[in-house]
Design a protein around this motif. Structure first.
Motif, mmCIF file in Angstrom:
data_model
loop_
_atom_site.group_PDB
_atom_site.id
_atom_site.type_symbol
_atom_site.label_atom_id
_atom_site.label_comp_id
_atom_site.label_asym_id
_atom_site.label_seq_id
_atom_site.Cartn_x
_atom_site.Cartn_y
_atom_site.Cartn_z
ATOM 1 N N GLU A 1 53.275 -12.491 11.057
ATOM 2 C CA GLU A 1 54.040 -11.195 11.162
ATOM 3 C C GLU A 1 53.319 -10.372 9.927
ATOM 4 O OE1 GLU A 1 58.114 -12.219 8.220
ATOM 5 O OE2 GLU A 1 58.156 -11.534 10.515
ATOM 6 N N TYR A 2 53.389 -9.126 10.109
ATOM 7 C CA TYR A 2 52.752 -8.341 9.107
ATOM 8 C C TYR A 2 53.795 -7.291 8.714
ATOM 9 C CZ TYR A 2 49.884 -4.966 6.505
ATOM 10 O OH TYR A 2 49.705 -4.222 5.581
ATOM 11 N N LYS B 1 55.069 -14.142 4.554
ATOM 12 C CA LYS B 1 55.242 -13.529 5.987
ATOM 13 C C LYS B 1 55.167 -14.823 6.957
ATOM 14 C CE LYS B 1 54.548 -9.309 5.039
ATOM 15 N NZ LYS B 1 55.687 -8.344 5.109
#
Length: 101
Positions: free
Chosen positions: A18-19, A5
């Motif tokens: 970011e997920y 990520k």
């Protein structure tokens, strides 16, 4: 194969990653003592989810994740750190100050 990520914002000891398409995560670099191995390890620790980068920044400020609690000795030193952190976040993002009020 898992894709790493992306780190969206790096504030030193705190970062926003970011997920998925709906969320980002807030992580803080923390040192913990492992009583079994008798070693200190430093790892990124999950602190929370946010919908946007701006709400993640507000989460960081509201939860004082950038405050060095060991350096706080009185109200004046605390307020000085809060002011420095707010300015640092604003400089990093070049976001108008009204977002942080």
């Amino acid at each position: 194969m898992t894709k790493e990520k992306a780190i969206l914002i790096d504030l030193g000891d705190v970062r926003i990653r970011e997920y998925d398409i709906l969320n980002v995560t807030v992580e803080r670099l923390e040192t913990a003592f492992n009583p079994i191995t008798k070693e200190h390890t430093t790892n990124w620790r999950f602190k929370g989810y946010s919908r946007t980068i701006l709400t993640a920044l507000q989460f960081i400020l509201n939860n004082e994740l950038l405050i060095d609690k060991k350096a706080v000795s009185d109200l004046e030193s605390y307020l000085k750190q809060v002011e420095e952190i707010n300015m640092r976040v604003q400089r990093e993002l070049e976001v108008p100050s009204e977002y942080f009020k």
